[in-house]
Design a protein around this motif. Sequence first.
Motif, short mmCIF file in Angstrom:
data_model
loop_
_atom_site.label_atom_id
_atom_site.label_comp_id
_atom_site.label_asym_id
_atom_site.label_seq_id
_atom_site.Cartn_x
_atom_site.Cartn_y
_atom_site.Cartn_z
N MET A 119 11.35 5.89 -9.55
CA MET A 119 9.92 5.74 -9.66
C MET A 119 9.35 5.33 -8.32
SD MET A 119 8.57 5.37 -12.95
CE MET A 119 9.20 5.42 -14.57
N ALA A 120 8.19 5.85 -8.00
CA ALA A 120 7.48 5.48 -6.77
C ALA A 120 6.10 5.00 -7.16
CB ALA A 120 7.39 6.66 -5.83
N SER A 121 5.59 4.10 -6.38
CA SER A 121 4.26 3.58 -6.66
C SER A 121 3.25 4.28 -5.76
CB SER A 121 4.25 2.07 -6.40
OG SER A 121 2.97 1.56 -6.59
N GLN A 122 2.16 4.73 -6.35
CA GLN A 122 1.12 5.39 -5.57
C GLN A 122 -0.21 4.88 -6.09
OE1 GLN A 122 0.62 9.61 -6.12
NE2 GLN A 122 -0.11 9.85 -4.04
N GLU A 123 -0.93 4.12 -5.23
CA GLU A 123 -2.23 3.56 -5.59
C GLU A 123 -2.14 2.75 -6.88
OE1 GLU A 123 -4.69 7.28 -3.62
OE2 GLU A 123 -4.87 6.88 -5.75
N GLY A 124 -1.06 1.97 -7.03
CA GLY A 124 -0.92 1.09 -8.17
C GLY A 124 -0.40 1.77 -9.42
N GLN A 126 3.04 11.74 2.73
CA GLN A 126 2.00 10.71 2.61
C GLN A 126 2.57 9.33 2.88
OE1 GLN A 126 0.37 10.99 -1.35
NE2 GLN A 126 -1.65 11.49 -0.58
N LEU A 127 3.70 9.05 2.28
CA LEU A 127 4.34 7.74 2.48
C LEU A 127 4.74 7.53 3.93
CD1 LEU A 127 6.56 7.66 -0.74
CD2 LEU A 127 4.61 6.16 -0.24
N GLU A 128 5.24 8.58 4.57
CA GLU A 128 5.61 8.47 5.99
C GLU A 128 4.40 8.22 6.86
OE1 GLU A 128 7.78 12.14 6.41
OE2 GLU A 128 9.70 11.16 5.99
N GLN A 129 3.26 8.83 6.53
CA GLN A 129 2.02 8.57 7.28
C GLN A 129 1.56 7.13 7.08
OE1 GLN A 129 -0.68 11.61 5.90
NE2 GLN A 129 0.23 13.20 7.17
N GLN A 130 1.70 6.63 5.86
CA GLN A 130 1.33 5.23 5.60
C GLN A 130 2.22 4.29 6.39
OE1 GLN A 130 1.59 4.77 1.35
NE2 GLN A 130 -0.38 5.78 0.98
N ILE A 169 5.74 -4.72 2.94
CA ILE A 169 5.10 -3.48 2.51
C ILE A 169 5.79 -2.28 3.17
CG2 ILE A 169 2.97 -2.11 2.67
CD1 ILE A 169 1.43 -4.79 2.36
N ILE A 170 6.05 -2.39 4.47
CA ILE A 170 6.73 -1.31 5.19
C ILE A 170 8.11 -1.06 4.60
CG2 ILE A 170 7.74 -0.65 7.42
CD1 ILE A 170 5.30 -2.07 8.74
N LYS A 171 8.81 -2.15 4.30
CA LYS A 171 10.15 -2.02 3.71
C LYS A 171 10.07 -1.29 2.37
CE LYS A 171 13.99 -4.86 2.06
NZ LYS A 171 14.44 -6.23 1.80
N ALA A 172 9.11 -1.65 1.53
CA ALA A 172 8.95 -1.01 0.22
C ALA A 172 8.60 0.47 0.38
CB ALA A 172 7.87 -1.72 -0.59
N LYS A 173 7.73 0.80 1.33
CA LYS A 173 7.35 2.20 1.56
C LYS A 173 8.56 3.00 2.04
CE LYS A 173 2.93 2.02 0.64
NZ LYS A 173 2.35 2.78 -0.45
N ARG A 174 9.39 2.41 2.88
CA ARG A 174 10.59 3.12 3.35
C ARG A 174 11.55 3.39 2.19
NH1 ARG A 174 11.07 -0.14 8.99
NH2 ARG A 174 9.76 1.29 10.17
N GLN A 175 11.65 2.43 1.28
CA GLN A 175 12.49 2.64 0.10
C GLN A 175 11.93 3.77 -0.76
OE1 GLN A 175 12.55 -1.29 -1.61
NE2 GLN A 175 14.30 -1.94 -0.38
N GLN A 176 10.61 3.85 -0.87
CA GLN A 176 9.97 4.92 -1.65
C GLN A 176 10.24 6.27 -0.99
OE1 GLN A 176 5.89 3.68 -1.88
NE2 GLN A 176 6.29 2.17 -3.48
#
Length: 156
Positions: free
Chosen positions: A1-6, A25-29, A124-131
């Motif tokens: 599961m990935a989180s996108q805008e909550g 998108q996640l990589e851009q974030q 936050i960056i760590k979580a986005k990298r996991q996503q």
Amino acid sequence: MASQEGNRIDLMTLPPQQLAQLKEQLEQQIEQFSMNFQDLQNAISGFHSSGLAIEDLSRQKEGKDVLIPLTSSLYVGGTLGNPDNVMVDIGTGYYVEKTAEGGRDYCKRKVMILTKALEDLAEIIKAKRQQVQQCQRVLQMKMQQFQQQEQQGASV
């Protein structure tokens, strides 16, 4: 599961094209957050340096000749007034007169606040990298399934 805008998204239900878009998108974030991370580090460094400069300034004698920076490469000569009073830039062009101790405390508080924000941003960056990794794994799995289906279709 990935989180996108909550909202939670079941990655297994997404087609490969949408997975690739989500990953991008996640990589851009992550890239934007990384730039913000660098900006926070620079701000922390600046407030730390300012606190040290105030501390050094408060040890000087009134009337001492000093160089005052107007820009990073332009300095003008001046004479030190009362070293126990400093002007502190509190943002958006506003300055407040403080004692040297008050100026040092202000800089220390800003460093603490920004350090906390830096730690939060790192999470936050760590979580986005996991996503991103999760998207990549699901995308690879879907591509393997697709290839297996093609091979089975070709052998029939």
